[in-house]
Design an enzyme around this catalytic site. Structure first.
Site, PDB file in Angstrom:
ATOM      1  N   MET A  30       0.839  -1.201   0.000  1.00 34.60           N
ATOM      2  CA  MET A  30       0.000   0.000   0.000  1.00 34.60           C
ATOM      3  C   MET A  30       0.876   1.254   0.000  1.00 34.60           C
ATOM      4  O   MET A  30       0.395   2.356   0.298  1.00 34.60           O
ATOM      5  CB  MET A  30      -0.943   0.008   1.204  1.00 34.60           C
ATOM      6  N   HIS A  37       8.960  -3.427   3.661  1.00 35.05           N
ATOM      7  CA  HIS A  37       8.592  -3.631   2.260  1.00 35.05           C
ATOM      8  C   HIS A  37       9.838  -3.965   1.425  1.00 35.05           C
ATOM      9  O   HIS A  37       9.798  -4.840   0.572  1.00 35.05           O
ATOM     10  CB  HIS A  37       7.982  -2.347   1.676  1.00 35.05           C
ATOM     11  N   GLN A 153      -3.128 -12.448   7.276  1.00 35.99           N
ATOM     12  CA  GLN A 153      -3.195 -12.236   5.821  1.00 35.99           C
ATOM     13  C   GLN A 153      -2.452 -13.352   5.093  1.00 35.99           C
ATOM     14  O   GLN A 153      -2.941 -13.884   4.083  1.00 35.99           O
ATOM     15  CB  GLN A 153      -2.563 -10.870   5.507  1.00 35.99           C
TER      16      GLN A 153
HETATM   17  P1  AMP Z   1       1.320  -2.911   3.495  1.00 37.93           P
HETATM   18  O1  AMP Z   1       1.882  -1.859   2.612  1.00 37.93           O
HETATM   19  O2  AMP Z   1       1.300  -2.543   4.943  1.00 37.93           O
HETATM   20  O3  AMP Z   1       0.018  -3.480   2.986  1.00 37.93           O
HETATM   21  O4  AMP Z   1       2.344  -4.118   3.420  1.00 37.93           O
HETATM   22  C1  AMP Z   1       2.717  -4.694   2.192  1.00 37.93           C
HETATM   23  C2  AMP Z   1       3.500  -5.956   2.461  1.00 37.93           C
HETATM   24  O5  AMP Z   1       4.649  -5.663   3.243  1.00 37.93           O
HETATM   25  C3  AMP Z   1       2.674  -6.990   3.252  1.00 37.93           C
HETATM   26  O6  AMP Z   1       2.946  -8.294   2.744  1.00 37.93           O
HETATM   27  C4  AMP Z   1       3.200  -6.819   4.644  1.00 37.93           C
HETATM   28  O7  AMP Z   1       3.095  -7.987   5.434  1.00 37.93           O
HETATM   29  C5  AMP Z   1       4.658  -6.489   4.377  1.00 37.93           C
HETATM   30  N1  AMP Z   1       5.225  -5.795   5.531  1.00 37.93           N
HETATM   31  C6  AMP Z   1       4.755  -4.663   6.123  1.00 37.93           C
HETATM   32  N2  AMP Z   1       5.510  -4.359   7.204  1.00 37.93           N
HETATM   33  C7  AMP Z   1       6.460  -5.325   7.296  1.00 37.93           C
HETATM   34  C8  AMP Z   1       7.531  -5.582   8.205  1.00 37.93           C
HETATM   35  N3  AMP Z   1       7.776  -4.781   9.250  1.00 37.93           N
HETATM   36  N4  AMP Z   1       8.294  -6.668   7.992  1.00 37.93           N
HETATM   37  C9  AMP Z   1       8.059  -7.490   6.942  1.00 37.93           C
HETATM   38  N5  AMP Z   1       7.072  -7.311   6.044  1.00 37.93           N
HETATM   39  C10 AMP Z   1       6.285  -6.240   6.225  1.00 37.93           C
END
Ligand code: AMP
Length: 283
Positions: A30, A37, A153
């Site tokens: 997102m 990310h 998720q």
């Molecule tokens: P989001 O932008 O929050 O929807 O996250 C996009 C992807 O990045 C998802 O698969 C999340 O699980 C992963 N993600 C977000 N924060 C972290 C983190 N601290 N460590 C590892 N993966 C992450």
């Protein structure tokens, strides 16, 4: 500078790469990118010939009282970061591109979508599985990369791919944390310094559960109680849930063994934060 491309361009760029025998990796995000990310992007880079990153703040996974409108958005900065990481393709569609007017089709993993965050955020996982299905259809990746940070998720998407027999391998990457242990999140940007300190309480609670488990406690109720005591130290931090579940089905456990998932959500000020750990015997 790297720019994002539209839906049909993304579809044809991906098709072209596939016909050239390239292995395609997709990292759905997102935006408001951070090291969490980027760890997914690097994992994709390692295993794929073409890395596509989607940036889309997906309205259908936000409830009416959620933070859709104020969710941080910074496409130029994100594109710069992704260029530095050697990403081949950035797909940042508009809402109408992803949801043609009048779209009424949704994808739901029934029975799992109401668990953990799905309980306090009705419709959230329906939005997630719908947008992920759309992204998989547009990019048709060989591999898709998700973070363990969103453990529910991961479980629900695993089930989506299995049940709908999608030809994509799901790769799960470990949680990236700040040096003090706070799980990185785009929503951490909402926190004032004092709230940032309080936010750490969730990780400390998870850590306490792990310690008590390592001492031999196997009753989920007692383990959760130990974690909740930590959260209760700071009345300004509201616990949404703290649960111990089977990491694949998300069913709650009464008696716990190693590899159980301990997942929690708290609200600090107006910011909702999640975190989790997987229990280990010799933690
Ligand atoms: P989001 O932008 O929050 O929807 O996250 C996009 C992807 O990045 C998802 O698969 C999340 O699980 C992963 N993600 C977000 N924060 C972290 C983190 N601290 N460590 C590892 N993966 C992450």
């Amino acid at each position: 500078m790297m720019t994002s491309i539209r839906l049909e361009q993304t579809r044809s760029a991906s098709r072209l790469a596939r016909h050239a025998g390239k292995r395609i990796g997709l990292v759905p995000t997102m935006g408001a990118l951070h090291e969490g990310h980027l760890s997914l992007v690097r994992a994709a880079r390692d295993r794929c010939d073409l890395v596509a990153v989607s940036i889309f703040v997906n309205p259908t996974q936000f409830g009416p009282n959620d933070d859709f409108a104020r969710y941080p958005r910074n496409l130029d900065r994100d594109c710069q970061l992704l260029e530095q990481e050697g990403v081949d393709l950035v797909f940042a569609p508009s809402v109408t591109e992803m949801y043609p007017p009048g779209a009424i089709t949704f994808v739901t993993v029934e029975g799992m979508s109401e668990k953990l965050c799905g309980h306090s955020r009705p419709g959230h996982f329906r939005g997630v599985t719908t947008v992920v299905t759309k992204l998989f259809h547009i990019v048709e990746p060989d591999l898709a990369f998700f973070g363990q940070k969103d453990a529910a998720q991961v479980a629900i998407i695993g089930r989506l791919v299995r049940d709908l027999q999608m030809a994509v391998e799901i790769v799960v990457c470990p949680i990236v944390r700040d040096p003090d242990g706070l799980a990185m999140s785009s929503r951490n940007a909402y926190l004032h310094p004092r709230q940032r300190k309080r936010a750490l309480l969730l990780f400390r609670a998870l850590d306490r559960v792990q310690q008590v488990f390592a001492q031999g406690e196997t009753h989920a109720g007692k383990l959760i109680e130990a974690g909740k005591q930590v959260i209760a130290e700071e009345p300004s931090v509201q616990l949404d849930y703290l649960e111990i579940v089977n990491p694949e089905t998300l069913d709650t456990l009464e008696i716990v063994s190693s590899s159980a998932l301990v997942a929690g959500a708290v609200v600090v000020g107006t910011t909702r934060l999640i975190d989790n750990i997987v229990l280990a015997r010799s933690g």
